[in-house]
Design an enzyme around this catalytic site. Structure first.
Site, mmCIF file in Angstrom:
data_model
loop_
_atom_site.group_PDB
_atom_site.id
_atom_site.type_symbol
_atom_site.label_atom_id
_atom_site.label_comp_id
_atom_site.label_asym_id
_atom_site.label_seq_id
_atom_site.Cartn_x
_atom_site.Cartn_y
_atom_site.Cartn_z
ATOM 1 N N SER A 416 5.000 4.761 4.089
ATOM 2 C CA SER A 416 5.540 3.890 3.052
ATOM 3 C C SER A 416 5.103 4.269 1.641
ATOM 4 O O SER A 416 5.666 3.764 0.679
ATOM 5 C CB SER A 416 5.146 2.441 3.331
ATOM 6 N N HIS A 417 4.112 5.101 1.468
ATOM 7 C CA HIS A 417 3.633 5.523 0.149
ATOM 8 C C HIS A 417 3.658 7.050 0.104
ATOM 9 O O HIS A 417 3.071 7.697 0.966
ATOM 10 C CB HIS A 417 2.213 5.008 -0.120
#
Length: 478
Positions: A416-417
């Site tokens: 997600s990052h």
């Protein structure tokens, strides 16, 4: 093809692009922000996962890496970018990470930590970032808080920029109450009030370079002239692809792709948890980050998403679904050692990423610790979709995680990052962007998103992205 001229053009409207546009707009109203995705109003946010995925996420949230163990790559694709669908978490750049950038990646004091801290503090003040109030914790966050206290592990309410949050557990579908200060509600209106123009549903085909100087951008419908500079903030996936299409060449372009792979763990309790009530991510454990490069944090999710992470089929799966009201969900983002490659040129649709051999031991330890914490907080069963684990674990069985082999494909991970694909370095032979945020070998072409980060962070990057973009824009107009 129509043509308009601006002092600055910003490509991307997420944390980096909007933060830069805010600073630029204070200096000149002649700013264009170009966003590939649509503008979606608060009234359009749905409480159903499928419409939200289709409207707000890149590839409906189904971008996936290639390799032995494919992973989902989660990104927003709308006005405001991932700030519309994230959990409003505001964590400062850890000083130990900055030390690594300074010493290992030779940035020296070109990006002083005090300057990053000052920018972060200003953003926290503007966006009202505070620890999540207990009044909106809900059951999921209270359980993790209780587990941390029982185990003596450092934990705290998550700092979020969501004043007026009602704890509806819908951050990842778009806040239905306009409480989360995502960019389409905060910095972009600030910039447009000062003259900036926003173009949505406009995919930038290329940055126009003449003699190494950025002169504008070309979309599928129009050409925009940049008199003073072009700032790219299209994400660690799309920025290197855009630079490649624009004629930028570097052996580091698209490489050094890093992130925080993570996965959920579910605990079932006798009392109702009510996962759909409370802040989406309101409590976190930081005490394992330095020793095991992993965090434990809460994550509320809609029923459709919850059902998708459950293991099993048929009656067994239906039985787990029926226990939704009694479920607590935590996630474990891992500060991975791994580096992957974002495809550019003819391979533009690919993302290659595989865990480093050092990552799996950290992930296993983190999962076992999370299971132990669940049981300490009163869980009667723990479910984690790891191949080789029993479908349901009872108290005293968390040691079974140690028996899972070294095949990363056993772990259903999502990233997600995202970081690193145009990484910053003072030397062109070691990176794509210099400490002044300018693409090596060009004039007036800058990158102001997390693709310039030399490493991942181990914490949510939203505030760090915004702080660096703010610094970059200030230097550019200076």
């Amino acid at each position: 093809m129509s043509e308009e001229a601006f002092d600055y053009i910003v490509i991307g409207s997420g944390a980096g692009g909007a933060s830069a546009a805010r600073v630029l707009a204070d200096a000149t109203g002649s700013v264009a922000v170009v966003e590939e995705g649509p503008a979606v109003s608060t009234e359009e946010f749905s409480d159903q996962a499928f419409p939200a995925l289709a409207r707000l996420y890149r590839d409906m949230g189904a971008q996936i890496t290639s390799g032995r163990a494919p992973m989902l790559v989660i990104q927003g694709r709308c006005l405001g970018g991932s700030t519309v669908v994230n959990s409003a978490i505001m964590r400062r750049l850890p000083e130990e990470v900055w030390n690594e950038w300074r010493d290992v990646h030779r940035l020296g004091d070109a990006l002083p930590f005090s300057e990053v801290e000052d920018a972060s503090a200003a953003i926290e003040d503007e966006l009202h970032a505070v620890p999540t109030p207990k009044a909106i914790w809900g059951g999921n966050n209270r359980i993790l808080s209780r587990a941390a206290a029982l185990a003596g592990i450092a934990g705290s309410p998550t700092r979020r920029n969501a004043p007026g949050c009602r704890g509806s557990a819908r951050c990842n579908l778009g806040c239905p109450h306009a409480a989360k200060q995502s960019m389409q509600l905060s910095y972009l209106p600030y910039a447009t009030a000062r003259g900036a123009q926003v173009f949505t549903n406009e995919r930038v085909v290329r940055v126009l370079l003449r003699g190494g100087r950025a002169t504008g951008v070309e979309t599928r419908r129009r050409a925009l002239v940049a008199r003073r500079g072009v700032l790219v903030a299209a994400s660690a996936v799309e920025t290197p692809r855009l630079l490649r299409r624009s004629g930028v060449r570097s052996r580091h372009l698209g490489r050094h792709f890093q992130g925080h792979p993570g996965m959920p763990i579910v605990g079932f309790f006798d009392a109702e948890v009510r996962l759909g009530q409370g802040a989406t991510q309101g409590y976190e454990l930081d005490g394992l980050r330095s020793e095991g490069r992993v965090k434990i944090e809460t994550l509320a999710m809609p029923p459709e998403t919850f059902f998708g992470v459950l293991p099993g089929v048929g009656r067994e799966w239906l039985r787990l679904m029926s226990e939704f009201a009694h479920a607590a969900v935590w996630v474990l983002p891992l500060r991975s050692f791994a580096e992957g490659v974002v495809g550019i040129g003819r391979r533009e649709r690919s993302i290659r990423f595989s865990l480093d051999p050092r990552d799996l031991p950290n992930l296993r330890r983190g999962l076992r610790r999370a299971a132990d914490l669940m049981f300490a907080a009163g869980a009667r069963e723990v479910v984690c979709a790891v191949h080789g684990w029993p479908r349901r674990l009872g108290p005293g069985q968390s040691s079974l995680i140690d028996e899972v082999g070294s095949d990363a494909a056993a772990f259903p991970l999502a990233i997600s990052h995202l970081f690193g694909t145009t990484r910053m370095s003072p030397r062109p032979d070691a990176g794509v962007v210099g400490p002044d945020f300018r693409v090596h070998g060009t004039e007036n072409l800058y990158v102001v998103d997390s693709s310039v980060f030399p490493t991942n962070l181990g914490v949510n990057p939203q505030l760090a992205i915004m702080a660096l973009a703010r610094i970059a824009a200030g230097r550019i107009i200076g």
